[in-house]
Design a protein around this motif. Structure first.
Motif, mmCIF file in Angstrom:
data_model
loop_
_atom_site.group_PDB
_atom_site.id
_atom_site.type_symbol
_atom_site.label_atom_id
_atom_site.label_comp_id
_atom_site.label_asym_id
_atom_site.label_seq_id
_atom_site.Cartn_x
_atom_site.Cartn_y
_atom_site.Cartn_z
ATOM 1 N N UNK A 104 44.488 44.512 31.359
ATOM 2 C CA UNK A 104 43.065 44.847 31.280
ATOM 3 C C UNK A 104 42.370 43.932 30.271
ATOM 4 N N UNK A 105 41.299 43.252 30.689
ATOM 5 C CA UNK A 105 40.613 42.348 29.766
ATOM 6 C C UNK A 105 39.703 43.107 28.803
ATOM 7 N N UNK A 106 39.572 42.575 27.597
ATOM 8 C CA UNK A 106 38.568 43.064 26.661
ATOM 9 C C UNK A 106 38.825 44.410 26.025
ATOM 10 N N UNK A 107 40.072 44.909 26.047
ATOM 11 C CA UNK A 107 40.339 46.189 25.394
ATOM 12 C C UNK A 107 40.271 46.006 23.875
ATOM 13 N N UNK A 108 39.764 47.012 23.164
ATOM 14 C CA UNK A 108 39.764 46.923 21.699
ATOM 15 C C UNK A 108 41.198 46.856 21.171
ATOM 16 N N UNK A 109 41.391 46.266 19.976
ATOM 17 C CA UNK A 109 42.725 46.240 19.389
ATOM 18 C C UNK A 109 43.276 47.654 19.233
ATOM 19 N N UNK A 110 44.567 47.779 19.372
ATOM 20 C CA UNK A 110 45.299 49.029 19.145
ATOM 21 C C UNK A 110 44.958 50.123 20.158
ATOM 22 N N UNK A 111 44.586 49.720 21.381
ATOM 23 C CA UNK A 111 44.369 50.698 22.450
ATOM 24 C C UNK A 111 45.723 51.274 22.868
ATOM 25 N N UNK A 112 45.767 52.592 23.021
ATOM 26 C CA UNK A 112 46.989 53.278 23.435
ATOM 27 C C UNK A 112 46.786 53.857 24.839
ATOM 28 N N UNK A 113 47.893 54.217 25.469
ATOM 29 C CA UNK A 113 47.860 54.909 26.752
ATOM 30 C C UNK A 113 48.558 56.251 26.578
ATOM 31 N N UNK A 128 32.447 48.897 31.305
ATOM 32 C CA UNK A 128 33.566 49.713 30.827
ATOM 33 C C UNK A 128 34.613 49.843 31.927
ATOM 34 N N UNK A 129 35.911 49.739 31.584
ATOM 35 C CA UNK A 129 36.924 49.815 32.641
ATOM 36 C C UNK A 129 36.895 51.162 33.373
ATOM 37 N N UNK A 130 36.932 51.112 34.674
ATOM 38 C CA UNK A 130 36.966 52.332 35.484
ATOM 39 C C UNK A 130 38.422 52.624 35.830
ATOM 40 N N UNK A 131 38.931 53.808 35.429
ATOM 41 C CA UNK A 131 40.348 54.077 35.681
ATOM 42 C C UNK A 131 40.670 54.174 37.159
ATOM 43 N N UNK A 132 41.836 53.698 37.553
ATOM 44 C CA UNK A 132 42.261 53.832 38.949
ATOM 45 C C UNK A 132 42.653 55.274 39.251
#
Length: 199
Positions: A32-41, A16-20
């Motif tokens: 970022x690789x491998x994020x699910x579709x429609x990921x928001x920030x 799982x991506x670890x936030x900076x």
């Protein structure tokens, strides 16, 4: 399938991506690789979307097709594209209307807030707080002049329409539309909201 041991870490924990420090930035969504579709920030944090309902899908299709028919040539109707509001905010409205000349090519992944005229959110169970409170505040602060929030009333869409007051920078409610959405801004719109129902 082997059950996880109580207290054991889930298998995805190490990938799982670890936030900076300070959270992610708008540019990180493209890297970022491998994020699910429609990921928001939102506020530097990644927000993942749950599977959508039939109501959401039908309502989205009705609004998108109706706006495509009504939009003038200098505007483009886009579905599920992100908007860069600032360095830590990159939400993805369900539908938006942007200036056609903001198109930078087929590899474009986001629009800038100053190019967006309308953001539309179809409320889901998992997005209710974001769509009612968080996102409208952020869209208004970023200067997007029009916002629609769409909710289900026994399976029929109800559209809550807002316009940004340039003096306060906040959205002002201009109408609640149940069976028909008829507006003159951001362009002439006339939508039969009963079109999502099955015969």
């Amino acid at each position: 399938m082997e059950a996880s041991r109580p207290g054991a870490e889930p298998p995805w924990r190490h990938t799982w991506p670890k936030p900076p420090p300070g959270g992610y930035t708008a540019d990180d969504l493209d890297r970022l690789p491998g994020l699910p579709p429609h990921t928001e920030l939102i506020d530097g944090s990644l927000v993942f979307r749950s599977p959508q309902t039939v109501f959401h899908t039908r309502t989205l299709r009705l609004l998108e097709h109706s706006l495509l028919r009504a939009a003038p040539e200098d505007m483009e109707v886009l579905r599920e594209m992100t908007i860069v509001l600032d360095d830590r905010q990159r939400p993805e409205p369900d539908v938006m209307v942007a200036r056609a000349d903001a198109d930078t090519g087929l590899d474009q992944t986001a629009y800038r807030s100053h190019d967006v005229l309308l953001a539309v959110e179809v409320v889901s169970e998992d997005s209710r707080a974001r769509d009612r409170e968080t996102k409208p505040l952020k869209y208004a602060k970023a200067g997007i002049p029009h916002f629609w929030r769409v909710e289900s009333d026994n399976g029929r869409p109800v559209v809550y329409v807002y316009e940004r007051d340039p003096a306060t920078g906040a959205y002002v409610a201009t109408g609640i539309h149940h069976n028909r959405l008829k507006l003159s801004v951001p362009f002439t719109i006339d939508i039969d909201l009963t079109g999502t129902a099955r015969p």
